[in-house]
Motif scaffolding. Sequence first.
Motif, PDB file in Angstrom:
ATOM      1  N   SER A 121      47.861 -58.578  -2.879  1.00 46.40           N
ATOM      2  CA  SER A 121      46.364 -58.386  -3.235  1.00 46.40           C
ATOM      3  C   SER A 121      46.367 -58.186  -4.606  1.00 46.40           C
ATOM      4  O   SER A 121      45.398 -58.861  -5.228  1.00 46.40           O
ATOM      5  CB  SER A 121      45.948 -57.129  -2.324  1.00 46.40           C
ATOM      6  N   ASN A 141      38.859 -51.739   0.580  1.00 46.63           N
ATOM      7  CA  ASN A 141      39.308 -53.099   0.851  1.00 46.63           C
ATOM      8  C   ASN A 141      38.159 -53.795   1.288  1.00 46.63           C
ATOM      9  O   ASN A 141      37.691 -54.897   0.685  1.00 46.63           O
ATOM     10  CB  ASN A 141      40.312 -53.175   2.305  1.00 46.63           C
ATOM     11  N   ARG A 154      36.600 -54.338  -2.309  1.00 49.61           N
ATOM     12  CA  ARG A 154      37.641 -55.378  -3.020  1.00 49.61           C
ATOM     13  C   ARG A 154      37.358 -56.970  -2.435  1.00 49.61           C
ATOM     14  O   ARG A 154      37.169 -57.772  -3.254  1.00 49.61           O
ATOM     15  CB  ARG A 154      39.011 -55.097  -2.813  1.00 49.61           C
ATOM     16  N   LYS A 155      37.125 -56.983  -1.150  1.00 51.68           N
ATOM     17  CA  LYS A 155      36.965 -58.257  -0.750  1.00 51.68           C
ATOM     18  C   LYS A 155      35.681 -59.115  -1.050  1.00 51.68           C
ATOM     19  O   LYS A 155      35.539 -60.233  -1.233  1.00 51.68           O
ATOM     20  CB  LYS A 155      36.980 -58.320   0.928  1.00 51.68           C
ATOM     21  N   LYS A 174      39.511 -63.373  -1.435  1.00 54.10           N
ATOM     22  CA  LYS A 174      40.315 -62.282  -0.481  1.00 54.10           C
ATOM     23  C   LYS A 174      39.138 -62.380   0.912  1.00 54.10           C
ATOM     24  O   LYS A 174      38.037 -62.826   0.674  1.00 54.10           O
ATOM     25  CB  LYS A 174      40.398 -60.893  -0.960  1.00 54.10           C
ATOM     26  N   THR A 225      44.055 -56.812   6.551  1.00 56.59           N
ATOM     27  CA  THR A 225      44.316 -55.720   5.526  1.00 56.59           C
ATOM     28  C   THR A 225      45.493 -56.381   4.695  1.00 56.59           C
ATOM     29  O   THR A 225      45.555 -56.201   3.461  1.00 56.59           O
ATOM     30  CB  THR A 225      44.729 -54.417   6.265  1.00 56.59           C
ATOM     31  N   SER A 263      44.814 -58.226   1.530  1.00 58.95           N
ATOM     32  CA  SER A 263      43.277 -58.484   1.769  1.00 58.95           C
ATOM     33  C   SER A 263      42.752 -59.334   2.351  1.00 58.95           C
ATOM     34  O   SER A 263      42.087 -59.980   2.285  1.00 58.95           O
ATOM     35  CB  SER A 263      42.590 -58.104   0.390  1.00 58.95           C
TER      36      SER A 263
END
Lengths: 429, 429
Positions: free
Chosen positions: B135, B168, B171-172, B178, B206, B209
């Motif tokens: 990631s 997460n 972030r994605k 991701k 996970t 990611s």
Amino acid sequence: MNLRRDANLIAKAALRAVDPEEALLRHVRVIDGVLFAGKTRYRLDALRTIYVVGAGKACAPMARAIEKLLGKRIGESCVIVKDGHPLRLKRIKLREASHPVPDQRGVDAAARIAEIAAKAGAGDLVICLMSGGGSALMPLPVEGFTLAEKQSITQQMLKAGANIHEMNAVRKHLSRIKGGQLARLAAPAKVLSLILSDVIGDDLSTIGSGPTAPDPTTLGTVDEIFERFGLTLPRAMPRVETPKPGDPLFKRVQNLIVGSNALSIDAAAAKARELGYKPLVLSTTIEGETRDVARMHVAIAREVQRARRPVAPPACLLSGGETTVALKGDGLGGRNQEFALAAAIDLRETHGIFALSIGTDGTDGPTDAAGGCADEKTVARAEAKGHNARKDLASNDSYHFLEAAGDLLKTGPTRTNVMDVRIVLVTAS
Amino acid sequence: MNLRRDANLIAKAALRAVDPEEALLRHVRVIDGVLFAGKTRYRLDALRTIYVVGAGKACAPMARAIEKLLGKRIGESCVIVKDGHPLRLKRIKLREASHPVPDQRGVDAAARIAEIAAKAGAGDLVICLMSGGGSALMPLPVEGFTLAEKQSITQQMLKAGANIHEMNAVRKHLSRIKGGQLARLAAPAKVLSLILSDVIGDDLSTIGSGPTAPDPTTLGTVDEIFERFGLTLPRAMPRVETPKPGDPLFKRVQNLIVGSNALSIDAAAAKARELGYKPLVLSTTIEGETRDVARMHVAIAREVQRARRPVAPPACLLSGGETTVALKGDGLGGRNQEFALAAAIDLRETHGIFALSIGTDGTDGPTDAAGGCADEKTVARAEAKGHNARKDLASNDSYHFLEAAGDLLKTGPTRTNVMDVRIVLVTAS
């Protein structure tokens, strides 16, 4: 399967197995004039006098069981219980004393026990009842020492960082009754000790400081400990050694555990099997920080769901022992309730796992609850009422959290104590 | 039985099973022009171009395995590894980037990966290699955001107390690659992701990611999180949704775990059985404070000795996952070494139990050791050299303690990482 109902039934079975009166009557029976206890038979008509002594928080119902079994055969007696814990008995004399800090009433009652033991002779039987708290309730300092002096020495040791084994070694040698000395006083009479164990591992020489068990520690051990911790005594200690393992006097002594964490867990396992769960006992000697112990229980439960190991579902994971809580906040709770709160956080939205933790004495921490339980909705229920699981865990406020979730367990005081029982039911998710 | 030797053999088997190159070659084979991977067969002569992309600390040896399998069939490629972790490869292009803090080299390499994926079309295969650290090594902010801005948002979230799932989700949606977006870029090409999992539970969305896995979180999830934590963005985020579970694009995608903690533990269990121990896997998802996890392992081992449960001796208790250490002192150590030190204290003078804990990456904390082990004499050996077990545990100084006891484990870096493996051998005492 109704996990909540089943977990409660299993917990009830665990408690019932260690009810002091029932537990004693399950292990000791009188049939046709013969007293059966463990591997020994005592023919009642061959016994001269049966004395009954003992000390501990659960000893009143244990004494009642002995009355039921032996009635008029009981001779002189003295059994010490905690203030407020007596029962109305017909024959056995109960005395109350202070716990956990010993007092003069305890000393007087312990002296009476020593007197009875000394009176017992060949052909007599001394029945000794022991349960948690017995050590503090039955203090009998060696000749020349006062109770206050003995306590000041143990206080010094605690401060210096001595562990429980070191404390016990010293205590036994400062006592006239502990470390097997009660059995020596009773010789040549036979001794039958009936014991409800509240210690991890059920070591006979540890429960109530082992008044009728051989003492593996010596005066040499005590000297070493005094030197290691730089302790000073107000005056010279009598150089009287406690009786050691292998001493022939123990041939006439039987120490029989009638209730223990392991017996409680065994009963829980049997009940779980009856309800259709495969029981798996992880350990009956679990210590350590409660929240981490809880997480590990949940991790094992997840493995059961995910990989059908260490046991296939539907399963009942069981464990016993007594964990600790390093207090960080000023919330209200106990170790069993904290177990439930920590488990609830990890179980959030996990279907098919139900966790329960209960103190067998029915009193978890300074609360009116015996423990708590947790399922996938525990956190949601509590948070709907304004609680925050992580914050409540951080402040050790498990009582109010579980109260809001409807997940407190209340039994009232059970008059027994064999530490804690944890039950985790797992079905395929 | 030689417990120390056997525990080391079991640990070796656990590590070998997750060697990145061997693990990949065990799960992916080419036979008669057909690439066998998991449940899918890819006929090589029916594939147009095979692209290779990926990111992670263990990806260099994984790429070497792919070269061995596919050689000249490999087309354009870009695999990102951590600085200092490359290997000399013939075809696959390795690029180095910064870890754990991402840098511009990572952004450039990730852009190259996106370019390759976009180029892939019908009839092509994109092989994606993923392992721990992927990631951070493959950062590709959404249009209009800089790497620094993306990082500042995750920093804000960390400070506000967001958990890993919330991190997460955000972030994605701040990434172009991701949360399944790499798989969408690669469509209509087929995608084969070969994954070495370093996360508890092996959740595909996970690991790194989840660039080729459906994303269960949505823009709605992200809005909620922003509101909950009162986060502000430097500018409006593009309203581009990640692909969701059930999206037909994933019909052409296979995510295959070739190495994981569970696979490592399985190999350990097989080796233990071969050596005559009954293996019992407690869980592969153990978290929590290390010293308490250690105590619980020892308590279970004692139950094996005392009551032949949860498994009869000779037994091998196994567990995986990754524990934590709340640092209290300034000693040197790592979680696996601390496990060994805590276990050593409880194992003092307990015959017939041997505990070992090892980080599969070969680097436990900031030390040159991979972990440690403990038996009945560990404390005695270290204390004979002037150490004090309780003091060293209090100051988290497990390295020096185990070094003195001769109980450090050293493997050197293994170039893999599937968290930790714990092995506890138990014989009748």
